[in-house]
Design an enzyme around this catalytic site. Sequence first.
Site, PDB file in Angstrom:
ATOM      1  CB  SER A  17      -4.450 -21.112  11.804  1.00 38.49           C
ATOM      2  OG  SER A  17      -4.480 -22.499  12.070  1.00 38.49           O
ATOM      3  CG  HIS A  42      -3.569 -21.238   7.557  1.00 42.25           C
ATOM      4  ND1 HIS A  42      -2.691 -21.131   6.495  1.00 42.25           N
ATOM      5  CD2 HIS A  42      -3.006 -22.122   8.408  1.00 42.25           C
ATOM      6  CE1 HIS A  42      -1.639 -21.918   6.711  1.00 42.25           C
ATOM      7  NE2 HIS A  42      -1.805 -22.537   7.866  1.00 42.25           N
ATOM      8  CG  ASP A  44      -2.677 -25.308  10.161  1.00 41.55           C
ATOM      9  OD1 ASP A  44      -1.798 -25.075   9.319  1.00 41.55           O
ATOM     10  OD2 ASP A  44      -3.073 -24.468  10.999  1.00 41.55           O
ATOM     11  CG  MET A  46      -1.208 -30.976  11.080  1.00 41.30           C
ATOM     12  SD  MET A  46      -0.678 -30.514  12.731  1.00 41.30           S
ATOM     13  CE  MET A  46      -0.764 -28.716  12.616  1.00 41.30           C
ATOM     14  CG  HIS A  75       0.238 -25.422   6.153  1.00 40.68           C
ATOM     15  ND1 HIS A  75       0.652 -24.881   7.360  1.00 40.68           N
ATOM     16  CD2 HIS A  75       1.303 -26.123   5.675  1.00 40.68           C
ATOM     17  CE1 HIS A  75       1.907 -25.240   7.588  1.00 40.68           C
ATOM     18  NE2 HIS A  75       2.323 -25.997   6.597  1.00 40.68           N
ATOM     19  CG  MET A  77       2.074 -29.103   8.053  1.00 41.20           C
ATOM     20  SD  MET A  77       1.465 -28.234   9.509  1.00 41.20           S
ATOM     21  CE  MET A  77      -0.167 -27.809   8.937  1.00 41.20           C
ATOM     22  CG  MET A 146       6.467 -24.084   8.581  1.00 39.82           C
ATOM     23  SD  MET A 146       4.723 -23.711   8.801  1.00 39.82           S
ATOM     24  CE  MET A 146       4.524 -23.884  10.578  1.00 39.82           C
ATOM     25  N   GLY A 154      -0.153 -22.360  19.054  1.00 41.32           N
ATOM     26  CA  GLY A 154       0.191 -21.823  20.378  1.00 41.32           C
ATOM     27  C   GLY A 154       1.660 -21.937  20.748  1.00 41.32           C
ATOM     28  CG  ASP A 184       1.498 -21.216   9.676  1.00 41.80           C
ATOM     29  OD1 ASP A 184       1.035 -20.908  10.784  1.00 41.80           O
ATOM     30  OD2 ASP A 184       1.152 -22.232   9.034  1.00 41.80           O
ATOM     31  N   GLY A 186       3.121 -18.634  15.661  1.00 41.63           N
ATOM     32  CA  GLY A 186       3.456 -17.681  16.716  1.00 41.63           C
ATOM     33  C   GLY A 186       3.305 -16.223  16.326  1.00 41.63           C
ATOM     34  N   GLY A 206      -3.146 -18.314  14.631  1.00 36.85           N
ATOM     35  CA  GLY A 206      -4.116 -19.200  15.276  1.00 36.85           C
ATOM     36  C   GLY A 206      -4.450 -18.722  16.664  1.00 36.85           C
TER      37      GLY A 206
HETATM   38  C1  DX5 Z   1       1.410 -25.053  12.923  1.00 36.91           C
HETATM   39  C2  DX5 Z   1       0.356 -24.603  11.945  1.00 36.91           C
HETATM   40  C3  DX5 Z   1      -0.062 -23.217  12.149  1.00 36.91           C
HETATM   41  C4  DX5 Z   1      -0.717 -22.974  13.482  1.00 36.91           C
HETATM   42  C5  DX5 Z   1      -0.541 -21.537  13.814  1.00 36.91           C
HETATM   43  O1  DX5 Z   1       1.832 -26.318  12.598  1.00 36.91           O
HETATM   44  O2  DX5 Z   1       0.831 -24.722  10.622  1.00 36.91           O
HETATM   45  O3  DX5 Z   1      -0.890 -22.746  11.111  1.00 36.91           O
HETATM   46  O4  DX5 Z   1      -2.078 -23.281  13.486  1.00 36.91           O
HETATM   47  O5  DX5 Z   1      -0.980 -21.345  15.116  1.00 36.91           O
HETATM   48  P1  DX5 Z   1      -0.344 -20.232  16.051  1.00 36.91           P
HETATM   49  O6  DX5 Z   1      -0.581 -18.916  15.377  1.00 36.91           O
HETATM   50  O7  DX5 Z   1      -1.086 -20.397  17.321  1.00 36.91           O
HETATM   51  O8  DX5 Z   1       1.128 -20.527  16.147  1.00 36.91           O
HETATM   52 ZN    ZN Z   2      -0.386 -23.652   8.984  1.00 30.66          ZN
END
Ligand code: DX5
Ligand code: ZN
Length: 232
Positions: A17, A42, A44, A46, A75, A77, A146, A154, A184, A186, A206
Amino acid sequence: MTTPLAWSRDAVLIAPSVLAADFANLGRDVAAVERGGADLIHVDVMDGHFVPNITIGQPVVRALKRIATRPLDVHLMIEEADRYVDDFVGAGAAMVSVHVEATPHLHRTITHIKSLGVKAGAVLNPSTPVSSLAEIATELDFVLVMSVNPGFSGQAFIRQSLDKVRRVRELLTEAGSSALIEIDGGIDASNAREAVEAGATILVAGNAVFGTANAETAMHTLRAAATAALQP
Ligand code: DX5
Ligand code: ZN
């Protein structure tokens, strides 16, 4: 040239990501994870409404498309995804996922995404029940589970997500759906194997990739951990 999308439940796909990458050096960071064997990139998106953060829009996806050699997994959001799906596909997305919680006419949206010739996914927040997929399962190309509350990179992995992946797999099997499962949030070398054993075949990561000193090496570490699940 972008590599074709490898779409099979027999392969584990790793999707770094870029939310956790250095945005001032996005090209450098994408090249590093591609050298490390990334299957997807990937992205993200938002909106600051559905989730409490604002990140990447269609112009950045278009720029990524110019430099990435792997398919873009976008993705969303965001609220009112229907207004933006065409833009993101036009910008180069190969996969588009929308949240069940933010998409009132999910069947219409999923059908529309597929009509644009890309893979369509439905995303479940940690508190959203697996049963919300029951009436849409056969229409989906993939389900994104999720394993953190969306909004930030993070965050700590929610372990209950592993059981949820198992229950999504059961629901899909019962429905006769061949949809893939993506997880997706952690994901790192300590839980990648469990995620694959539970039934996820697309792993997003990520911080575990870009939060390290060497993203290319981190990809190899993650791949080794994830595919350990496939060894007898
Ligand atoms: C969270 C995102 C993830 C995020 C993952 O809202 O959808 O894709 O970037 O990042 P890590 O792997 O650090 O949780
Ligand atoms: Zn994501």
